[in-house]
Design a protein around this motif. Sequence first.
Motif, PDB file in Angstrom:
ATOM      1  N   CYS A  62       0.834  -1.205   0.000  1.00  0.00           N
ATOM      2  CA  CYS A  62       0.000   0.000   0.000  1.00  0.00           C
ATOM      3  C   CYS A  62       0.869   1.256   0.000  1.00  0.00           C
ATOM      4  O   CYS A  62       0.622   2.186  -0.777  1.00  0.00           O
ATOM      5  CB  CYS A  62      -0.930  -0.050   1.217  1.00  0.00           C
ATOM      6  N   ILE A  98      -3.615  -3.163   4.630  1.00  0.00           N
ATOM      7  CA  ILE A  98      -3.770  -2.127   3.598  1.00  0.00           C
ATOM      8  C   ILE A  98      -4.550  -0.932   4.160  1.00  0.00           C
ATOM      9  O   ILE A  98      -4.165   0.231   3.952  1.00  0.00           O
ATOM     10  CB  ILE A  98      -4.455  -2.707   2.332  1.00  0.00           C
ATOM     11  N   ASN A 102      -3.047   2.745   4.561  1.00  0.00           N
ATOM     12  CA  ASN A 102      -3.747   3.836   3.863  1.00  0.00           C
ATOM     13  C   ASN A 102      -4.101   4.975   4.835  1.00  0.00           C
ATOM     14  O   ASN A 102      -3.954   6.150   4.515  1.00  0.00           O
ATOM     15  CB  ASN A 102      -5.010   3.273   3.195  1.00  0.00           C
ATOM     16  N   ILE A 114      -8.539  -0.191  -2.653  1.00  0.00           N
ATOM     17  CA  ILE A 114      -8.119  -1.101  -1.580  1.00  0.00           C
ATOM     18  C   ILE A 114      -8.487  -2.535  -1.960  1.00  0.00           C
ATOM     19  O   ILE A 114      -7.693  -3.466  -1.802  1.00  0.00           O
ATOM     20  CB  ILE A 114      -8.761  -0.688  -0.230  1.00  0.00           C
ATOM     21  N   LEU A 117      -6.107  -3.835  -4.677  1.00  0.00           N
ATOM     22  CA  LEU A 117      -4.779  -4.147  -4.135  1.00  0.00           C
ATOM     23  C   LEU A 117      -4.838  -5.423  -3.282  1.00  0.00           C
ATOM     24  O   LEU A 117      -3.964  -6.291  -3.377  1.00  0.00           O
ATOM     25  CB  LEU A 117      -4.264  -2.953  -3.319  1.00  0.00           C
TER      26      LEU A 117
END
Length: 293
Positions: A62, A98, A102, A114, A117
């Motif tokens: 991330c 993540i 973030n 998100i 990913l």
Amino acid sequence: MIKVRVPATSANIGPGFDCLGLALNLYNVFSFEEIDKGLQFEGCDAEFANEDNLIYCSMKRCFEKIGYEARGIKIKIENEIPVSRGLGSSASCIVGGIIGANEIAGGVLTREEILELATEVEGHPDNVAPALLGGMIVAIKEDNHVFCSKISISDGLKFYTLIPDFRLSTEESRSVLPKTIDYKDGVFNVGRVSLLIAALTNGDFDLLRVASADRLHQSYRGKLIEGFDDIKKKCEDLGCLGVFLSGAGPTITVLDKDGNNKFYGEINSFLSILSNEWEVKSLDIDLEGARVL
Ligand code: HSE
């Protein structure tokens, strides 16, 4: 300090191999802090407290995507979701990591980014999508994009998870699957998964027994789980509506009519005579998904 709560998940739901999953009200809570330097863990077994930790690796992915340089990271883990049991413990680490990264980086990524990913890290979306979004989700990946939609399940269902005392890695459980399938088996699953979604949405729960049958993964994986066929048969004899492997197993998820109070006691007596220990958890669907506390 940033705290993120992520629900457990049960993927596949019988015929929906790699594309269906639901979130359950069992949670991992991760706390994240940017520190001056280094990497620190709390609540983590020593063997996983290093740079290869899945939560930390997901955070790094991330940070790389956003272009953020963290000075150092502290991760605290409070685990409710059992590890390597087919209840989305890895997905919770990926989604939690993540979201934590973030937030540290200022909340740059959208939920969609998100999800994409997290799917890239996990390889398939059927655990990470419900872990992130809650509820029951149909999710597929195409050219690095995830297309997903939430299904509204009618009221009146109860979810049980039968969790054994042994672990089964997704890697091992995927390694026993065939490289190709018979056309007839593909047609079998397409029909069942369509019927399953319609039955859950419309509340036609009597269709769930036939709709949750599968020919793509369970017969291969069932052989890795001692007692699987007998437990499945016992649940069906007790009148349950759907019985299937949770994700890659070894946990078995059972759908039952809300109000069938007989099941919990009877299945516990049955499981107590088997050679492995099994824990029965009565759970509800989590509709919220991962959230920053
Ligand atoms: N759909 C996945 C599988 C879930 O069955 O292998 C486990 O990660």
